[in-house]
Design a protein around this motif. Structure first.
Motif, PDB file in Angstrom:
ATOM      1  N   LEU A   1      10.875  69.900 -30.657  1.00 51.79           N
ATOM      2  CA  LEU A   1      10.709  71.355 -30.744  1.00 51.79           C
ATOM      3  C   LEU A   1      10.830  71.834 -32.184  1.00 51.79           C
ATOM      4  O   LEU A   1      10.020  72.643 -32.644  1.00 51.79           O
ATOM      5  N   LEU A   2      11.808  71.341 -32.903  1.00 58.19           N
ATOM      6  CA  LEU A   2      11.981  71.758 -34.297  1.00 58.19           C
ATOM      7  C   LEU A   2      10.834  71.272 -35.176  1.00 58.19           C
ATOM      8  O   LEU A   2      10.504  71.907 -36.181  1.00 58.19           O
ATOM      9  N   GLN A   3      10.222  70.166 -34.812  1.00 61.65           N
ATOM     10  CA  GLN A   3       9.132  69.623 -35.626  1.00 61.65           C
ATOM     11  C   GLN A   3       7.805  70.324 -35.341  1.00 61.65           C
ATOM     12  O   GLN A   3       7.075  70.661 -36.262  1.00 61.65           O
ATOM     13  N   VAL A   4       7.476  70.523 -34.064  1.00 64.73           N
ATOM     14  CA  VAL A   4       6.143  71.015 -33.718  1.00 64.73           C
ATOM     15  C   VAL A   4       6.131  72.367 -33.020  1.00 64.73           C
ATOM     16  O   VAL A   4       5.064  72.920 -32.771  1.00 64.73           O
ATOM     17  N   GLY A   5       7.296  72.903 -32.675  1.00 66.23           N
ATOM     18  CA  GLY A   5       7.336  74.177 -31.957  1.00 66.23           C
ATOM     19  C   GLY A   5       6.901  73.984 -30.512  1.00 66.23           C
ATOM     20  O   GLY A   5       6.904  72.870 -29.980  1.00 66.23           O
TER      21      GLY A   5
ATOM     22  N   LEU B   1      18.236  64.436 -34.743  1.00 68.41           N
ATOM     23  CA  LEU B   1      18.063  65.155 -33.480  1.00 68.41           C
ATOM     24  C   LEU B   1      17.037  64.486 -32.584  1.00 68.41           C
ATOM     25  O   LEU B   1      17.180  64.481 -31.354  1.00 68.41           O
ATOM     26  N   ALA B   2      16.004  63.891 -33.183  1.00 71.39           N
ATOM     27  CA  ALA B   2      14.988  63.196 -32.391  1.00 71.39           C
ATOM     28  C   ALA B   2      15.578  61.994 -31.680  1.00 71.39           C
ATOM     29  O   ALA B   2      15.135  61.639 -30.590  1.00 71.39           O
ATOM     30  N   ILE B   3      16.581  61.379 -32.269  1.00 69.58           N
ATOM     31  CA  ILE B   3      17.226  60.219 -31.633  1.00 69.58           C
ATOM     32  C   ILE B   3      18.228  60.675 -30.584  1.00 69.58           C
ATOM     33  O   ILE B   3      18.272  60.125 -29.480  1.00 69.58           O
TER      34      ILE B   3
ATOM     35  N   ALA C   1       8.351  61.229 -38.128  1.00 68.78           N
ATOM     36  CA  ALA C   1       7.920  60.254 -39.149  1.00 68.78           C
ATOM     37  C   ALA C   1       6.519  60.568 -39.683  1.00 68.78           C
ATOM     38  O   ALA C   1       6.250  60.376 -40.864  1.00 68.78           O
ATOM     39  N   THR C   2       5.634  61.044 -38.810  1.00 68.76           N
ATOM     40  CA  THR C   2       4.280  61.352 -39.250  1.00 68.76           C
ATOM     41  C   THR C   2       4.160  62.785 -39.738  1.00 68.76           C
ATOM     42  O   THR C   2       3.088  63.205 -40.155  1.00 68.76           O
ATOM     43  N   ASN C   3       5.284  63.534 -39.668  1.00 67.47           N
ATOM     44  CA  ASN C   3       5.333  64.917 -40.132  1.00 67.47           C
ATOM     45  C   ASN C   3       4.294  65.776 -39.434  1.00 67.47           C
ATOM     46  O   ASN C   3       3.616  66.600 -40.047  1.00 67.47           O
ATOM     47  N   LYS C   4       4.160  65.569 -38.130  1.00 60.41           N
ATOM     48  CA  LYS C   4       3.224  66.361 -37.326  1.00 60.41           C
ATOM     49  C   LYS C   4       3.638  67.823 -37.337  1.00 60.41           C
ATOM     50  O   LYS C   4       4.799  68.154 -37.323  1.00 60.41           O
ATOM     51  N   LYS C   5       2.657  68.679 -37.325  1.00 58.07           N
ATOM     52  CA  LYS C   5       2.885  70.128 -37.225  1.00 58.07           C
ATOM     53  C   LYS C   5       2.020  70.664 -36.105  1.00 58.07           C
ATOM     54  O   LYS C   5       0.819  70.814 -36.245  1.00 58.07           O
ATOM     55  N   GLY C   6       2.658  70.955 -34.980  1.00 50.43           N
ATOM     56  CA  GLY C   6       1.997  71.559 -33.824  1.00 50.43           C
ATOM     57  C   GLY C   6       0.766  70.860 -33.451  1.00 50.43           C
ATOM     58  O   GLY C   6      -0.113  71.091 -32.842  1.00 50.43           O
TER      59      GLY C   6
END
Length: 60
Positions: free
Chosen positions: A23-27, A13-15, A55-60
């Motif tokens: 949005l799905l990764q960080v809200g 989805l990011a691509i 890739a860095t698995n960021k959360k908000g």
């Protein structure tokens, strides 16, 4: 779904749709709005940022 499968879906989805992947990764955080601005400036900067978030698995 395991965490690995979710990351693969987020990466795809990011691509394809960078703001949705972000949005799905960080809200609804600052990274989401940064991604919207980058996508307005061009598709590739938005993709790079969204893939970086996943890739860095960021959360908000």
């Amino acid at each position: 779904m395991s965490g690995n499968n979710v990351n693969i879906v987020n990466l795809i989805l990011a691509i394809l749709l960078p703001p949705l992947g972000a949005l799905l990764q960080v809200g609804f955080s600052k990274h989401f709005f940064i991604n919207i601005i980058l996508c307005i400036l061009g598709w590739l900067p938005g993709v790079i940022h969204a893939v970086w978030l996943v890739a860095t698995n960021k959360k908000g």
